[in-house]
Design a protein around this motif. Sequence first.
Motif, short mmCIF file in Angstrom:
data_model
loop_
_atom_site.label_atom_id
_atom_site.label_comp_id
_atom_site.label_asym_id
_atom_site.label_seq_id
_atom_site.Cartn_x
_atom_site.Cartn_y
_atom_site.Cartn_z
N UNK A 22 -32.47 -15.42 61.17
CA UNK A 22 -32.77 -15.35 59.74
C UNK A 22 -32.05 -14.18 59.09
N UNK A 23 -31.96 -13.07 59.79
CA UNK A 23 -31.23 -11.91 59.25
C UNK A 23 -29.77 -12.28 59.04
N UNK A 24 -29.17 -12.94 60.03
CA UNK A 24 -27.77 -13.32 59.92
C UNK A 24 -27.55 -14.25 58.73
N UNK A 25 -28.46 -15.18 58.54
CA UNK A 25 -28.34 -16.10 57.40
C UNK A 25 -28.56 -15.38 56.08
N UNK A 26 -29.52 -14.45 56.06
CA UNK A 26 -29.80 -13.71 54.83
C UNK A 26 -28.60 -12.86 54.43
N UNK A 27 -27.88 -12.37 55.40
CA UNK A 27 -26.70 -11.56 55.11
C UNK A 27 -25.62 -12.36 54.38
N UNK A 28 -25.62 -13.67 54.58
CA UNK A 28 -24.63 -14.51 53.92
C UNK A 28 -25.11 -14.98 52.55
N UNK A 29 -26.28 -14.50 52.13
CA UNK A 29 -26.79 -14.87 50.82
C UNK A 29 -27.84 -15.95 50.84
N UNK A 30 -28.34 -16.30 52.02
CA UNK A 30 -29.38 -17.32 52.14
C UNK A 30 -30.73 -16.70 51.78
N UNK A 31 -31.15 -16.90 50.54
CA UNK A 31 -32.40 -16.29 50.08
C UNK A 31 -33.62 -16.91 50.75
N UNK A 32 -33.53 -18.18 51.11
CA UNK A 32 -34.66 -18.82 51.79
C UNK A 32 -34.90 -18.19 53.16
N UNK A 33 -33.83 -17.78 53.82
CA UNK A 33 -33.97 -17.14 55.13
C UNK A 33 -34.71 -15.82 54.99
N UNK A 34 -34.34 -15.04 53.99
CA UNK A 34 -35.03 -13.75 53.83
C UNK A 34 -36.47 -13.97 53.37
N UNK A 35 -36.69 -15.00 52.56
CA UNK A 35 -38.05 -15.31 52.13
C UNK A 35 -38.94 -15.63 53.33
N UNK A 36 -38.37 -16.29 54.33
CA UNK A 36 -39.15 -16.60 55.53
C UNK A 36 -39.49 -15.32 56.30
N UNK A 37 -38.58 -14.38 56.33
CA UNK A 37 -38.87 -13.10 56.97
C UNK A 37 -40.00 -12.38 56.24
#
Length: 200
Positions: A22-37
């Motif tokens: 999820x961190x890796x995805x959030x780094x690319x701008x995936x807001x849903x991934x960070x929201x899950x964190x």
Amino acid sequence: MARAAARPIWHERSVAPSDWELVQRARTGDHDAFRELVERYQRKIAALALGMLRSREDALDIVQETFTKAYQSLDRFKGDAAFYTWVYRIAYNLCVDHQRRAAKGPQIGLDAEEDAPSARADGPHPDEPFARARDAEIARRVRAAIQDLTPDHRAVILLRELEGLSYAEISQVLECPKGTVMSRLHYARRQLQRRLRELL
């Protein structure tokens, strides 16, 4: 003609992505991934902040500030520690900074009634009001005793007893040796036992 043996039907189970994924995805701008964190850890961060500050409003501010800072610092997260210990460390540091800035004065605690069990629909047992009052008083004294600890000792008690972190994980959060964690925990427990002995 022989019937073909029935083939078992396998249902694929979706596997939740790891924190690192999820961190890796959030780094690319995936807001849903960070929201899950955030959804995974916001309640735990809120519990830590509330235990440290004893103010719901301040605790909620710390939660928001923690994840804002975490998002802004994702590129600096190397993955050598678990994501949740990294976030705990951010929250702990923010709590300590908040306490240093806060003016000295009476702190607003939680209402004792919030910790008391709700009355049953068929009416309270004659002894129940006394039991509820005692439970509320114990909860109040426990909170007060924890609040009287230093921030370092308060944090180690909350992380160990409330959040269930290991000594190694607490060591990472507080950035201190494991032996220091153990000695702080021993001291904090003795202080709490001394304060609460008359209620136990």
